[in-house]
Enzyme design. Structure first.
Site, PDB file in Angstrom:
ATOM      1  N   ASP A  65       0.841  -1.193   0.000  1.00 28.98           N
ATOM      2  CA  ASP A  65       0.000   0.000   0.000  1.00 28.98           C
ATOM      3  C   ASP A  65       0.880   1.247   0.000  1.00 28.98           C
ATOM      4  O   ASP A  65       2.085   1.151   0.217  1.00 28.98           O
ATOM      5  CB  ASP A  65      -1.029  -0.028   1.139  1.00 28.98           C
ATOM      6  CG  ASP A  65      -0.436   0.194   2.522  1.00 28.98           C
ATOM      7  OD1 ASP A  65       0.777  -0.059   2.705  1.00 28.98           O
ATOM      8  OD2 ASP A  65      -1.182   0.596   3.418  1.00 28.98           O
ATOM      9  N   TYR A  67       2.933   4.780   0.690  1.00 30.44           N
ATOM     10  CA  TYR A  67       3.579   5.386   1.856  1.00 30.44           C
ATOM     11  C   TYR A  67       2.540   6.214   2.599  1.00 30.44           C
ATOM     12  O   TYR A  67       1.718   6.899   1.989  1.00 30.44           O
ATOM     13  CB  TYR A  67       4.728   6.295   1.415  1.00 30.44           C
ATOM     14  CG  TYR A  67       5.880   5.587   0.739  1.00 30.44           C
ATOM     15  CD1 TYR A  67       6.666   4.660   1.434  1.00 30.44           C
ATOM     16  CD2 TYR A  67       6.209   5.856  -0.587  1.00 30.44           C
ATOM     17  CE1 TYR A  67       7.741   4.028   0.823  1.00 30.44           C
ATOM     18  CE2 TYR A  67       7.288   5.223  -1.214  1.00 30.44           C
ATOM     19  CZ  TYR A  67       8.042   4.307  -0.501  1.00 30.44           C
ATOM     20  OH  TYR A  67       9.102   3.678  -1.110  1.00 30.44           O
ATOM     21  N   HIS A 187      11.481  -9.255   0.267  1.00 29.07           N
ATOM     22  CA  HIS A 187      11.124  -7.841   0.117  1.00 29.07           C
ATOM     23  C   HIS A 187      12.350  -6.966   0.415  1.00 29.07           C
ATOM     24  O   HIS A 187      13.182  -7.330   1.251  1.00 29.07           O
ATOM     25  CB  HIS A 187       9.992  -7.512   1.095  1.00 29.07           C
ATOM     26  CG  HIS A 187       9.309  -6.217   0.819  1.00 29.07           C
ATOM     27  ND1 HIS A 187       9.784  -5.013   1.320  1.00 29.07           N
ATOM     28  CD2 HIS A 187       8.206  -5.926   0.103  1.00 29.07           C
ATOM     29  CE1 HIS A 187       8.981  -4.041   0.905  1.00 29.07           C
ATOM     30  NE2 HIS A 187       8.005  -4.555   0.168  1.00 29.07           N
TER      31      HIS A 187
END
Length: 235
Positions: A65, A67, A187
């Site tokens: 999603d 920042y 990630h």
């Protein structure tokens, strides 16, 4: 039907915009933008789609999603507006870019040049409440972005999907891996970058895949200096 995206993505996603879940999402967002500080600015929600038309997508880099701090998000995953400090995950992306292709980090996090070359910088969720990560999760965005991924996967011209982390890799079920290329690793967040993101060479792998498809590779070198687009003065 109001035009939400001013290119071929509008036709691709038109039927989704007319479904009840999207009407509910729209109602939710209207209330959120009226009562809270929401990122990105409402005019930037579909910026990733605007800058990277459906027919031009070569690579997808999937984020979660936006920042959630002021002035950062402008509708592209991992990218921040000019003049904003480079966030930690993007710093790690730049480190890997240097290790992979020898491209030195720039002092900004504005990834427009990638988007304009066909890199769709797509988040799973396109809005967030200020200071509250994942606050718009489960409201309908995931359904829309899943369809976007699926439609790209079904396109005659294949796509390179870069999936960093478990959340992005959960989307692999929407991708036809027999004809598209999927590049996976941990990630780039500081919490997980040392667990397999560093050394994964996603940029050279993506370019090798594009060249094998007969496509022009991406020039991952970002400009040293960027100017704030007039449209982005709103936020």
């Amino acid at each position: 039907m109001k035009t939400l995206i001013h290119n071929d993505w509008q036709n691709v996603l038109e039927s989704e915009f007319q479904k009840p879940y999207y009407a509910n999402l729209h109602k939710f967002l209207k209330n959120e933008y009226q009562n809270y500080l929401i990122h990105p600015d409402m005019y930037h929600i579909f910026q990733a789609f605007e800058w990277t038309p459906f027919s031009k997508v070569k690579v997808v880099i999937l984020g979660q999603d936006p920042y959630h701090e002021p002035h950062q998000a402008h509708g592209l995953s991992f990218s921040v507006q000019p003049g904003v400090p480079v966030p930690p995950s993007l710093k790690n992306i730049y480190k890997e870019l240097y290790n992979d292709l020898g491209i030195k980090p720039v002092n900004h996090g504005y990834l427009k040049k990638w988007a304009q070359q066909g890199v769709l910088l797509l988040n799973s969720v396109l809005t967030v409440r200020n200071g509250q990560a994942f606050s718009h999760r489960g409201k309908g965005w995931e359904r829309l972005t899943d369809v976007a991924i699926q439609k790209l996967s079904e396109r005659p011209k294949p796509v390179v999907f870069i999936l960093w982390g478990k959340a992005a890799q959960a989307k692999e079920k929407y991708i036809d891996t027999t004809k598209n290329v999927v590049i996976k690793s941990a990630h780039p967040s500081p919490l997980s970058a040392n667990r397999g993101f560093f050394g994964s060479k996603p940029f050279s792998k993506a370019n090798a895949a594009l060249e094998a498809m007969g496509e022009k590779p991406i020039d991952w070198q970002l400009p040293e200096h960027v100017a704030l687009d007039e449209k982005e003065d709103k936020s």
